[in-house]
Design an enzyme around this catalytic site. Sequence first.
Site: not given
Length: 376
Positions: A192, A75, A77, A97, A82, A79
Amino acid sequence: LGEIMVEKGYLRDADVTAILEVQRLGGSRMESRSGVAELRPSRAGNLRSSRVATSKELGQAVKNIPGYEVLELLGEGGMGMVYKARQKSLDRVVALKVLPPQAAKETAFIKRFYSEARTVAKLNHENIIAGIDVGESPGGTYYFVMEYVEGDSVAQLIEKSGPLEERFALQITLQIARALEHAHKHGLVHRDVKPQNILVTRNNMAKLCDLGLAKLQNENVGDPTGVPVGTPHYLSPEQARGEADVDIRSDIYSLGASLFHMLTGETPFEGQSPMVLMTKHLTETPESPRRMNPDVSRGASELALQMLEKDKEDRPQTPTELIEEVQQVLAGKSPSGGGGRSRSARRKRKTGRSPRAGDSQRREGPARGRSGGSSG
């Protein structure tokens, strides 16, 4: 809208300025900036987790990280990307990541990337994703290696089947409360907590991930004063105001918003922009989960609303107190409300009167759907 909120005393001029700054930045500070679970759907609506990553997608930089063989893209994100990878030395599957090249040019992003790795390294708990390695490849690629979880995020589970079965939702909440208890003992605030950042293994163990926004209590992490940090649907009122000194009670609010989502299939508030959502977190009372989903017990509904109290003094004060409340509800009892101020004290303080008989019933009321939403 901002002028109206200021005029009514709901927002300060500084609050509106901070919210507008977030909108000017395109909401970039309002997205999760790291994490295994931050997956974006493809055009067909299916998550990319099963798609084998091609050489073109991986790029030469990712393939050249020493000691790891990249297997597939999990996926993307805010930042980074991954990947599912194999750690060659131990022949085990891990989550890898990688900081995007454009972000790697910014010192602040690099600092945040390493900060997440160091934060994870301080924690050792079965309900928190474990960190394994962090570094920079010879080609200048920054990478962070984490425990790989075979399973789905809570967000994916809700997307697939709508509201979760109540006991399952409460068990997830209990496990994440234990994760927050462990973080709290180390002085950490996650900032978060949301369904996308809660992974559930095949044997139903919940794991909290994405500590990219985590900070030590009272630590100055360089976030601009007055700029909200978090995810709009789940952030606490104090986060919406851009307060710099949020504590673990903010995480309890976000976990409450996540529990609400699990029980009803909907978030506590809906809005067309981050500003609208933040205003609702600051000024509106969420609907009763029991009204939205008749299968939700009164105890679970009350628990979610306690966690979503606007005033942090009225929520469970610590993860330990929250754990006790969840266990009460799992045992078929109502939450005691012992963490924050008593309900009668809250009512008297906020309205100037003692609660009358029927107040609780009016708050819960008969089961019904929320206007404009799906009750699942």
